[in-house]
Scaffold this active site. Structure first.
Site: not given
Ligand code: O3B
Ligand code: ZN
Length: 251
Positions: A54, A84, A86, A96, A109, A190
């Site tokens: 993901h 990581h 998004h 986010e 993040h 998540t």
């Protein structure tokens, strides 16, 4: 006689500290007791880049306190574990956290865990003060040379489960010079959504070019034996603030 459910019963449910949120900057409370972030980073702690399906993680050696985050809103020393990103299916969304209703095209993040109080990341994630995550918004601009060193390795981890060594990464160069932040208590964005995160969202965004961001969408959520499906987007919608207040490190 059945139980009556009042409005405040809804707030008494146990998922009232979820992330991400929309940060209304004018509603944030300047807290003069908030300290500057203390980020101690040792480039020899970076180990590998991994495609999780993901998203992709850049993972660090977190067997000792070599790269740590302290001060800021924190009361303990937090150890660097991974970072990581998004992103969205286009440059129009992807972050986010949302700032005054403005969505950014991506978000970084940087994940730390409280190594002063807990024995492991997994144990820390079960406690409200277990994790600290620095959120950095990305805006479309000039190609970012520090992100480019990550992007050059994405072809090595194209399919789910792939990993590649990734050492001597200079994370400090990725951060903006201005480390002013908003902070609030929230959750993982998540599964398993544990409410274990002190969020530290930087007020300054960093640049990424549209071409670089397109490379993120080239990662596959499928393994090398399956029909290829790209990770087009992986950002969670904003959640209700409930009884929380966002504090700011800057007036
Ligand atoms: N997206 S996030 O930073 O909230 C995050 C961090 C770690 C994990 B995890 O290791 O399960 C999940 C989400
Ligand atoms: Zn994340």
């Amino acid at each position: 006689m059945g139980a009556t459910v009042s409005q405040d019963d809804n707030d008494s449910d146990c998922h009232t500290h979820q992330s991400p949120i929309n940060i209304w900057t004018k509603m944030a409370l300047y807290d003069p007791f908030l300290k500057p972030l203390k980020i101690q980073y040792d480039p020899t702690t970076s180990r590998k880049i991994v495609n999780l399906g993901h998203c992709f993680n850049v993972e660090f050696d977190d067997t000792s306190d070599m790269s740590v985050l302290s001060d800021g809103p924190l009361n303990s020393r937090y150890r660097l574990r991974q970072f990581h990103f998004h992103w969205g299916s286009s440059d129009k969304d992807g972050s986010e956290h949302v700032i005054d209703g403005n969505v950014y095209p991506a978000e970084l993040h940087i994940v730390y865990w409280n190594s002063q109080k807990y024995e492991s990341f997994e144990e820390a994630a079960k406690h409200p003060d277990g994790l600290a995550v620095i959120g950095v918004l990305l805006k479309i601009g000039e190609a970012n040379p520090v992100l480019q060193t990550i992007i050059e390795h994405l072809d090595d981890v194209k399919t789910k489960g792939k990993e590649h060594s990734f050492t001597k990464y200079n994370l400090a160069r990725l951060l903006p010079n201005d480390l002013d932040y908003w902070t609030y208590h929230g959750s993982l964005t998540t599964e398993p959504y544990f409410e274990c995160v002190t969020w530290i969202v930087l007020q300054r965004a960093i640049p990424i070019s549209s071409a670089q961001l397109t490379r993120f969408r080239g990662l596959l959520c499928t393994s090398e034996y399956e029909k290829p499906v790209p990770i087009m987007e992986n950002h969670r919608p904003v959640q209700l603030l409930h009884d929380r207040v966002v504090r700011s490190s800057r007036l």
